[in-house]
Design a protein around this motif. Structure first.
Motif, mmCIF file in Angstrom:
data_model
loop_
_atom_site.group_PDB
_atom_site.id
_atom_site.type_symbol
_atom_site.label_atom_id
_atom_site.label_comp_id
_atom_site.label_asym_id
_atom_site.label_seq_id
_atom_site.Cartn_x
_atom_site.Cartn_y
_atom_site.Cartn_z
ATOM 1 N N LEU A 7 47.962 -24.382 -0.989
ATOM 2 C CA LEU A 7 48.307 -23.198 -1.911
ATOM 3 C C LEU A 7 48.486 -21.994 -1.092
ATOM 4 O O LEU A 7 47.765 -21.708 -0.132
ATOM 5 N N PHE A 8 49.665 -21.421 -1.274
ATOM 6 C CA PHE A 8 49.762 -19.937 -0.575
ATOM 7 C C PHE A 8 49.889 -18.951 -1.823
ATOM 8 O O PHE A 8 50.838 -19.211 -2.800
ATOM 9 N N VAL A 9 49.353 -18.058 -1.849
ATOM 10 C CA VAL A 9 49.212 -16.973 -2.753
ATOM 11 C C VAL A 9 49.936 -15.780 -2.053
ATOM 12 O O VAL A 9 49.559 -15.217 -0.995
ATOM 13 N N ILE A 10 51.016 -15.284 -2.774
ATOM 14 C CA ILE A 10 51.639 -14.034 -2.535
ATOM 15 C C ILE A 10 51.126 -12.895 -3.059
ATOM 16 O O ILE A 10 51.107 -12.664 -4.331
ATOM 17 N N GLY A 11 50.330 -11.962 -2.574
ATOM 18 C CA GLY A 11 49.792 -10.906 -3.246
ATOM 19 C C GLY A 11 48.226 -10.925 -3.345
ATOM 20 O O GLY A 11 47.370 -12.121 -3.574
ATOM 21 N N GLY A 12 47.582 -10.075 -2.696
ATOM 22 C CA GLY A 12 45.927 -9.759 -2.387
ATOM 23 C C GLY A 12 45.334 -9.029 -3.453
ATOM 24 O O GLY A 12 44.310 -8.226 -3.044
ATOM 25 N N GLY A 13 45.958 -8.663 -4.590
ATOM 26 C CA GLY A 13 45.188 -7.817 -5.580
ATOM 27 C C GLY A 13 44.052 -8.755 -6.256
ATOM 28 O O GLY A 13 43.924 -9.895 -6.122
ATOM 29 N N SER A 14 43.633 -8.221 -7.313
ATOM 30 C CA SER A 14 42.634 -8.908 -7.984
ATOM 31 C C SER A 14 42.794 -10.462 -8.532
ATOM 32 O O SER A 14 42.016 -11.380 -8.009
ATOM 33 N N TYR A 98 37.143 -7.330 -0.410
ATOM 34 C CA TYR A 98 38.327 -8.316 -0.884
ATOM 35 C C TYR A 98 38.481 -9.224 0.421
ATOM 36 O O TYR A 98 38.865 -10.353 0.316
ATOM 37 N N GLY A 99 38.814 -8.579 1.594
ATOM 38 C CA GLY A 99 39.184 -9.325 2.596
ATOM 39 C C GLY A 99 37.968 -10.359 3.432
ATOM 40 O O GLY A 99 38.094 -11.323 3.771
ATOM 41 N N ARG A 100 36.832 -9.589 2.944
ATOM 42 C CA ARG A 100 35.474 -10.445 3.478
ATOM 43 C C ARG A 100 35.413 -11.682 2.314
ATOM 44 O O ARG A 100 34.917 -12.566 2.862
ATOM 45 N N LEU A 101 35.513 -11.500 1.128
ATOM 46 C CA LEU A 101 35.424 -12.410 0.203
ATOM 47 C C LEU A 101 36.396 -13.801 0.627
ATOM 48 O O LEU A 101 35.976 -14.899 0.531
ATOM 49 N N LEU A 102 37.530 -13.345 1.082
ATOM 50 C CA LEU A 102 38.612 -14.435 1.323
ATOM 51 C C LEU A 102 38.160 -15.156 2.491
ATOM 52 O O LEU A 102 38.190 -16.357 2.830
ATOM 53 N N ALA A 103 37.721 -14.466 3.682
ATOM 54 C CA ALA A 103 37.409 -14.948 4.840
ATOM 55 C C ALA A 103 35.849 -15.986 4.784
ATOM 56 O O ALA A 103 35.976 -16.749 5.173
#
Length: 458
Positions: A7-14, A98-103
């Motif tokens: 899966l690739f998501v375009i957009g790093g909003g909520s 948000y960045g840390r949640l993804l990592a």
């Protein structure tokens, strides 16, 4: 074929971050690209910094009212630069989360723009990336009106770059963004001139709420120029002049255009992937948020279905569960509670009276009063209005609407009741918390009026 990502998501909003994080939790290999800032509009130039400014603006009114409750207080002024520094620090902290949640979820993040090469291939900051499934979650963007001199005015994003308070601010627009900033800047010390095309603010909201808000705006000293279309904007010396169609003009030190937003699809090269858009420019999706390309989905404001951060987040979570969690489900767009952080604020859930009455006969319960917070002060215009719309046949509460202090907090609980399909009798047998404004929702016993009888007869 082996793809770089499941899966690739375009957009790093909520919405995008939630979808990516939940999918990764289900074991998917996930990548996400964000070209501007993590957390999207809401965290960086939307609801979060706006709400901090709303909170700041409330202190002016509280200080004014304090004398009525025995306090001897002196207000010596407001420093926008100090608020901006504190606000921006908090926004940066939240964006970093948000960045840390993804990592922490094992998602691969790209600080880059992504665009389509084909339905499974993306250009991500100059790097070729492939994915089996792709989700578009790029949100929307503020639109500058097409009129001469519009470049001299601000858009909503620009509000958060201001370091000094304009003495006179012209706000163009009658929607929630325009009205929220009008109330904020009026409370902080600007003289606000509000220009909108309709005869009432907040098109699409319940009429009683619209009427009550218009009166509340007047009471704050906001000058409303209703039924006017802007024609052109010119700089004249040290100020701006907004000319109106049909004659007349409004002058100020700054102009904020809050006349609309559009899906942020520019530069995505959607045609290369076979993704179609509606006539209004939104990405076309079905009930499962699948686009016209079978391996590509779109969520959030880019679909222009219900442009609310919690809605995008709920849809993103449901989509991740559906695609990778073996638990197919949809997030419901019915009875979604929402708020408008004007002064006083508005909370609403379910149908308006006009929409409900079009379906059949309904009973209207309406209450208007001065809440206790304002009974001992000299501050004018701080009325509370509460409204319930009840189906005559089923007795279900179809809609609940409120303008008044703490409306957003109160409406969250009322939203549960409306979404659960509770009846007016369920409300009536609930014991109120006294003394509160919220208890009025469970103590309104006398019907104010009925509506929709003609529709029922037909």
């Amino acid at each position: 074929m082996a793809y770089d990502f499941d899966l690739f998501v375009i957009g790093g909003g909520s919405g995008g971050v939630r979808c990516a994080r939940i999918a990764a939790g289900h074991g998917a290999r996930v990548g996400v690209a964000e070209e501007r800032f993590w957390g999207g509009t809401c965290v960086n130039v939307g609801c979060v910094p706006k709400k901090l400014m709303v909170n700041a603006a409330e202190y002016a009114g509280w200080a004014e009212e304090a004398a009525g409750f025995g306090w001897d207080m002196e207000v010596r002024g407001f420093d926008l630069a100090k608020l901006a520094a504190a606000r921006d620090a908090e926004v940066a902290r939240l964006s970093g989360i948000y960045g840390r949640l993804l990592a922490n979820a094992g998602v691969t993040s790209f600080d880059a723009r992504a665009s389509f090469i084909d339905a499974h291939t993306l250009d991500v900051g100059g790097r070729r990336v492939t994915a089996e499934k792709i989700v578009i979650a790029v949100g929307g963007r503020a639109v500058r009106p097409e009129l001469p001199g519009a470049e001299l005015g601000m858009l909503s994003d620009d509000v958060f770059t201001l370091k000094t308070l304009p003495k006179r601010l012209i706000v163009v627009g009658g929607g929630y963004i325009a009205l929220e900033f009008a109330c904020v800047f009026q409370a902080l010390g600007s003289q606000v001139e509000l220009v909108y095309r309709a005869d009432m603010p907040l098109r699409g909201f319940d009429q009683d709420i619209r009427v009550a808000l218009k009166a509340a705006l007047d009471a704050q000293g906001i000058h409303q120029h209703v039924g006017h279309h802007p024609a052109r904007l010119d700089r004249q010396g040290d100020h701006l002049r907004l000319s109106l169609l049909g004659g007349g003009a409004v002058e100020g030190d700054a102009v904020l255009f809050a006349t609309g937003r559009e899906p942020n699809t520019q530069g995505l090269h959607l045609d290369a992937a076979g993704v179609a858009c509606t006539a209004g420019g939104a990405i076309e999706v079905d009930e499962d948020h699948r686009t016209t390309a079978p391996n590509i989905w779109a969520i959030g404001d880019v679909t222009d279905k219900l442009n609310l951060t919690p809605m995008a987040t709920a849809v993103g979570h449901a989509l991740a569960d559906t695609l990778f969690g073996k638990t197919p489900r949809r997030a419901s767009y019915l009875n979604v509670p929402t708020a408008v952080f004007t002064s006083p604020p508005i909370g609403t859930v379910g149908l308006t009276e006009a929409d409900a009455a079009a379906c059949g006969p309904v009973d209207i319960y309406l209450a208007s009063f001065t809440p206790m917070r304002h009974t001992l002060s000299q501050r004018q215009g701080r009325k509370t209005l509460m409204k319930l719309i009840v189906c005559q046949e089923t007795r279900k509460v179809l809609g609940a609407h409120m303008l008044g202090e703490d409306a957003a907090e109160i409406m969250q609980g009322i939203g549960i009741a409306v979404a659960a399909g509770l009846t007016k009798e369920d409300f009536d047998r609930t014991i109120g918390i006294h003394p509160t404004a919220a208890e009025e929702f469970v103590t309104m016993r006398t019907r104010t009026r009925e509506a929709g009888l003609r529709a029922a007869a037909e």
